[in-house]
Design a protein around this motif. Sequence first.
Motif, PDB file in Angstrom:
ATOM      1  N   ASP A  96      52.509  48.851  38.680  1.00  0.00           N
ATOM      2  CA  ASP A  96      51.602  49.222  37.607  1.00  0.00           C
ATOM      3  C   ASP A  96      51.626  50.742  37.495  1.00  0.00           C
ATOM      4  O   ASP A  96      51.601  51.446  38.522  1.00  0.00           O
ATOM      5  CB  ASP A  96      50.175  48.732  37.886  1.00  0.00           C
ATOM      6  N   TRP A 254      44.174  42.941  42.961  1.00  0.00           N
ATOM      7  CA  TRP A 254      44.884  43.360  41.744  1.00  0.00           C
ATOM      8  C   TRP A 254      43.884  43.564  40.615  1.00  0.00           C
ATOM      9  O   TRP A 254      43.892  44.592  39.925  1.00  0.00           O
ATOM     10  CB  TRP A 254      45.904  42.284  41.398  1.00  0.00           C
ATOM     11  N   ALA A 259      44.452  46.544  37.199  1.00  0.00           N
ATOM     12  CA  ALA A 259      45.859  46.509  36.813  1.00  0.00           C
ATOM     13  C   ALA A 259      46.041  45.703  35.534  1.00  0.00           C
ATOM     14  O   ALA A 259      45.382  44.687  35.322  1.00  0.00           O
ATOM     15  CB  ALA A 259      46.696  45.908  37.932  1.00  0.00           C
ATOM     16  N   THR A 261      49.396  45.036  34.304  1.00  0.00           N
ATOM     17  CA  THR A 261      50.751  44.486  34.256  1.00  0.00           C
ATOM     18  C   THR A 261      50.718  42.958  34.232  1.00  0.00           C
ATOM     19  O   THR A 261      49.981  42.326  34.986  1.00  0.00           O
ATOM     20  CB  THR A 261      51.569  44.959  35.469  1.00  0.00           C
TER      21      THR A 261
END
Length: 320
Positions: A96, A254, A259, A261
């Motif tokens: 990321d 995450w 993030a 992504t």
Amino acid sequence: PEDEDEEVPDLDYAVIVSSEAITKVFEGHLADAKANAPTASRPPLAEEAPAAIARIAPSVVSVWHAAEGEHPTAAAGDDPQAQRLPDGLGSGVVVDESGLVIAYGGLFSEPDAKTSVRLADGTLYPASVVARKSQNQIALVKVELPEGVTLPAATLVDSTQLVPGQFATVVARPFPEEVNMSVGVLSALEREGLVQLASWIHPGHRGGAVVDQQGRLIAIAVSQPESTMRADKDSYLGFATPITTALDALKKDWEAQGATTALTQATAEELEARRNDVAQVAEGTRSSLINIMVSQAVEKESTGFDPFGGGGEDEFQLLG
């Protein structure tokens, strides 16, 4: 070695002399060699690997986790493939642009050590370990970036779409000056939660990117599972944590990092391209192959009085 009893290390690299250099040195003796030399055919992997490596290389970084000492910058002169790394040194992949890196989890055994990440251009940043997943042999690392700075993130591809026999390239960067590579094919998709590669993954590859033909991230190289037998450790097989598995394991951490992504899905054309000659052979023969184990019953040895013993039950000894 001069001492006959001295152990000779395994050398898995070679120095190659180019055909141009050979022709120049022996110019008077090889006048007709170039004209008569047959054109060598190159397999598709040889054509695709350089582009795949170039695409992923900026996203592969060096990761250092140690209580003391500076982040190493170069391999020893007698270790050109960077197989003998200091404890705490390995690779990671930027997943990321905010500075999130997935690295090999085995690097982070010291709880009080400091972490740093060095980019391909040598730039050094402090970092912190967000999460470590021992079962998956991975860790999520956060790079402490100055305001307005981002990192080149890899493109992540859904690893549930992988095909046995498809080409794969391993790209690591334990030292910033150059990448450490290995090419091969995926040879198994499920082995203790890992994918198996017919592509050598030595300690210098740990934490590196395993990418498809387009240079997109499909897995994180982790060398070998702890339960792997000696026979596998001496073979040219490697193991990697699929990126989909890694993100599932890191899901809470995450999301907590904000993030953005997402996994990319391979197109129908890309899926078909993965079915190369090797993949088609595997697909056509795998259902005909079986695993055979031979064992024999042996009498259990008596170790004296044991109130919880099995009453002399036989044990099975694996023969092959």
